[in-house]
Design a protein around this motif. Structure first.
Motif, PDB file in Angstrom:
ATOM      1  N   LEU A 155       0.824  -1.209   0.000  1.00  0.00           N
ATOM      2  CA  LEU A 155       0.000   0.000   0.000  1.00  0.00           C
ATOM      3  C   LEU A 155       0.860   1.261   0.000  1.00  0.00           C
ATOM      4  CD1 LEU A 155      -2.835  -1.019   2.500  1.00  0.00           C
ATOM      5  CD2 LEU A 155      -2.839  -1.116   0.003  1.00  0.00           C
ATOM      6  N   ALA A 156       1.996   1.202   0.689  1.00  0.00           N
ATOM      7  CA  ALA A 156       2.891   2.360   0.684  1.00  0.00           C
ATOM      8  C   ALA A 156       3.478   2.599  -0.697  1.00  0.00           C
ATOM      9  CB  ALA A 156       3.989   2.175   1.717  1.00  0.00           C
ATOM     10  N   GLN A 157       3.751   1.518  -1.429  1.00  0.00           N
ATOM     11  CA  GLN A 157       4.333   1.659  -2.769  1.00  0.00           C
ATOM     12  C   GLN A 157       3.327   2.191  -3.779  1.00  0.00           C
ATOM     13  OE1 GLN A 157       7.453   1.194  -4.006  1.00  0.00           O
ATOM     14  NE2 GLN A 157       8.218   0.906  -1.929  1.00  0.00           N
ATOM     15  N   THR A 158       2.055   1.906  -3.588  1.00  0.00           N
ATOM     16  CA  THR A 158       1.035   2.321  -4.558  1.00  0.00           C
ATOM     17  C   THR A 158       0.353   3.632  -4.189  1.00  0.00           C
ATOM     18  OG1 THR A 158      -0.595   0.952  -3.371  1.00  0.00           O
ATOM     19  CG2 THR A 158       0.557  -0.053  -5.251  1.00  0.00           C
ATOM     20  N   THR A 159       0.753   4.254  -3.082  1.00  0.00           N
ATOM     21  CA  THR A 159       0.146   5.520  -2.657  1.00  0.00           C
ATOM     22  C   THR A 159       0.934   6.685  -3.230  1.00  0.00           C
ATOM     23  OG1 THR A 159      -0.621   4.525  -0.588  1.00  0.00           O
ATOM     24  CG2 THR A 159      -0.531   6.927  -0.693  1.00  0.00           C
ATOM     25  N   PRO A 160       0.327   7.552  -4.031  1.00  0.00           N
ATOM     26  CA  PRO A 160       1.049   8.728  -4.539  1.00  0.00           C
ATOM     27  C   PRO A 160       1.458   9.652  -3.393  1.00  0.00           C
ATOM     28  CG  PRO A 160      -0.979   8.348  -5.774  1.00  0.00           C
ATOM     29  CD  PRO A 160      -1.032   7.463  -4.568  1.00  0.00           C
ATOM     30  N   GLN A 161       2.651  10.185  -3.488  1.00  0.00           N
ATOM     31  CA  GLN A 161       3.149  11.073  -2.461  1.00  0.00           C
ATOM     32  C   GLN A 161       2.750  12.513  -2.767  1.00  0.00           C
ATOM     33  OE1 GLN A 161       4.677  10.043   0.345  1.00  0.00           O
ATOM     34  NE2 GLN A 161       4.383   7.933  -0.389  1.00  0.00           N
ATOM     35  N   LEU A 162       2.206  13.197  -1.772  1.00  0.00           N
ATOM     36  CA  LEU A 162       1.822  14.591  -1.914  1.00  0.00           C
ATOM     37  C   LEU A 162       2.822  15.481  -1.199  1.00  0.00           C
ATOM     38  CD1 LEU A 162      -2.043  14.462  -1.295  1.00  0.00           C
ATOM     39  CD2 LEU A 162      -0.836  14.449  -3.474  1.00  0.00           C
ATOM     40  N   SER A 163       3.050  16.644  -1.749  1.00  0.00           N
ATOM     41  CA  SER A 163       3.918  17.610  -1.085  1.00  0.00           C
ATOM     42  C   SER A 163       3.216  18.153   0.154  1.00  0.00           C
ATOM     43  CB  SER A 163       4.244  18.759  -2.042  1.00  0.00           C
ATOM     44  OG  SER A 163       3.063  19.479  -2.378  1.00  0.00           O
ATOM     45  N   PRO A 164       3.970  18.697   1.124  1.00  0.00           N
ATOM     46  CA  PRO A 164       3.304  19.264   2.316  1.00  0.00           C
ATOM     47  C   PRO A 164       2.297  20.351   1.970  1.00  0.00           C
ATOM     48  CG  PRO A 164       5.664  19.013   2.688  1.00  0.00           C
ATOM     49  CD  PRO A 164       5.430  18.708   1.247  1.00  0.00           C
ATOM     50  N   GLN A 165       2.592  21.164   0.947  1.00  0.00           N
ATOM     51  CA  GLN A 165       1.656  22.216   0.576  1.00  0.00           C
ATOM     52  C   GLN A 165       0.366  21.622   0.003  1.00  0.00           C
ATOM     53  OE1 GLN A 165       4.793  21.981  -0.365  1.00  0.00           O
ATOM     54  NE2 GLN A 165       5.829  23.721   0.624  1.00  0.00           N
ATOM     55  N   ALA A 166       0.500  20.610  -0.863  1.00  0.00           N
ATOM     56  CA  ALA A 166      -0.689  19.979  -1.438  1.00  0.00           C
ATOM     57  C   ALA A 166      -1.510  19.274  -0.361  1.00  0.00           C
ATOM     58  CB  ALA A 166      -0.281  18.989  -2.526  1.00  0.00           C
ATOM     59  N   MET A 167      -0.835  18.665   0.620  1.00  0.00           N
ATOM     60  CA  MET A 167      -1.566  17.972   1.685  1.00  0.00           C
ATOM     61  C   MET A 167      -2.326  18.965   2.551  1.00  0.00           C
ATOM     62  SD  MET A 167      -0.055  15.150   4.339  1.00  0.00           S
ATOM     63  CE  MET A 167       0.450  14.167   2.903  1.00  0.00           C
ATOM     64  N   GLN A 168      -1.719  20.123   2.849  1.00  0.00           N
ATOM     65  CA  GLN A 168      -2.426  21.135   3.632  1.00  0.00           C
ATOM     66  C   GLN A 168      -3.640  21.677   2.867  1.00  0.00           C
ATOM     67  OE1 GLN A 168       0.228  24.187   5.056  1.00  0.00           O
ATOM     68  NE2 GLN A 168       1.747  22.709   5.760  1.00  0.00           N
ATOM     69  N   TRP A 169      -3.469  21.872   1.549  1.00  0.00           N
ATOM     70  CA  TRP A 169      -4.595  22.331   0.747  1.00  0.00           C
ATOM     71  C   TRP A 169      -5.726  21.313   0.771  1.00  0.00           C
ATOM     72  CZ3 TRP A 169      -7.310  20.565  -3.412  1.00  0.00           C
ATOM     73  CH2 TRP A 169      -8.124  21.481  -4.080  1.00  0.00           C
ATOM     74  N   ALA A 170      -5.365  20.020   0.633  1.00  0.00           N
ATOM     75  CA  ALA A 170      -6.384  18.971   0.648  1.00  0.00           C
ATOM     76  C   ALA A 170      -7.088  18.910   1.998  1.00  0.00           C
ATOM     77  CB  ALA A 170      -5.748  17.623   0.319  1.00  0.00           C
ATOM     78  N   GLN A 171      -6.344  19.087   3.085  1.00  0.00           N
ATOM     79  CA  GLN A 171      -6.962  19.067   4.400  1.00  0.00           C
ATOM     80  C   GLN A 171      -7.906  20.246   4.590  1.00  0.00           C
ATOM     81  OE1 GLN A 171      -3.669  18.902   7.116  1.00  0.00           O
ATOM     82  NE2 GLN A 171      -3.317  16.710   6.819  1.00  0.00           N
TER      83      GLN A 171
END
Length: 282
Positions: A155-171
């Motif tokens: 699951l870790a290998q198939t999960t796309p990595q988001l930048s901290p800025q993109a993750m904050q925007w998504a949250q």
């Protein structure tokens, strides 16, 4: 470059005895074959292996824990309870995957999944100890741990990595949409409560008076206002003072009198406040 042959059809004119019609004519074309996607092939193979290992782990732990519980309860109940040991940590792993873009939310199912896995592995080892084969029990418990570990890595290998800025925007987007979704049942509850209040007020307004006042004679009836002065329309304050000077003490009678001789739309609170001031002045 590798190619593959594909047969297609096209319509061409064909004439017989001077009459032409369109007919289907097959023809072949050569299309390039893209190179094999080995990444997708390897990922698919690993996924199939992970599913196979997970199935074997569930079967082994269910049989082992079921046999342990079968010492005290009947077999159907024992094996039905045994399968929950693996279903719990598998469900927690699925919830962790769903919250992969929200680390704070993924933390709770991750911890719960590790705890459930530890309990399941302990139960498998206890069965081996109860049967006098502790080494086999520990080996069977390791199977569940390996299945969990493989799925975690996959699951870790198939999960796309988001930048901290993109993750904050998504949250931030998730929080805004969550607030809007949360307000829907709240508005529904408030609307329901408002409807109940309106229904209760309507019922109280339409309830008949169970003990109406029946004056003994016409002279004591407060509904009869005093004679209007001949000086023309009065203000609300003048009407209240006139009612007080004429001996009208019932607040309801004063309200009716003021609305009749001064202002038909006068508010009851204003009339009563003026009445109290007039009484104190007198």
């Amino acid at each position: 470059m590798r190619t593959r042959t594909e047969t297609r059809t096209r319509q061409v004119p064909h004439t017989v005895d001077g009459k032409t019609h369109l007919i289907d004519e097959p023809y072949e074309i050569h299309l390039p074959v893209p190179p094999r996607d080995w990444d997708h092939t390897v990922r698919t193979a690993v996924l199939a292996a992970a599913c196979l290992i997970l199935t074997g782990s569930v079967v082994w732990s269910t049989a082992s824990i079921g046999a342990l519980l079968d010492l005290l309860v009947i077999a159907p109940a024992a094996y039905a309870a045994a399968i929950t040991f693996d279903l719990v940590w598998i469900s927690c792993m699925a919830l962790e995957w769903l919250a992969r873009y929200d680390p704070p939310r993924a933390r709770a199912p991750r911890i719960a999944g590790h705890i459930a896995l530890g309990v399941a592995m302990t139960a498998v080892a206890m069965h081996g100890h109860a049967e006098g084969q502790l080494a086999i029990g520990i080996t069977g418990a390791v199977v569940s741990g390996m299945a969990k570990g493989l799925w975690t890595v996959l699951l870790a290998q198939t999960t796309p990595q988001l930048s901290p800025q993109a993750m904050q925007w998504a949250q931030a987007e998730r929080a805004e949409l969550g607030s809007r979704l949360g307000m829907i049942p709240l508005r529904r509850e408030l609307a329901r409560a408002e409807g109940l209040v309106e229904a209760e007020e309507a019922a109280l307004r339409t309830t008949p008076d169970t003990a109406p006042e029946t004056p003994e004679n016409d002279e004591e009836t407060p509904d009869d206002p005093p004679t209007l002065p001949s000086s023309g329309p009065m203000t609300m304050a003048d009407a209240v003072r006139t009612a007080v000077s004429c001996g009208i003490t019932d607040p309801d009678a004063v309200v009716r009198y003021v609305r009749k001789v001064a202002d038909a739309n006068a508010k009851e609170d204003s009339i009563l406040r003026t009445l109290r001031m007039a009484r104190r002045a007198s």
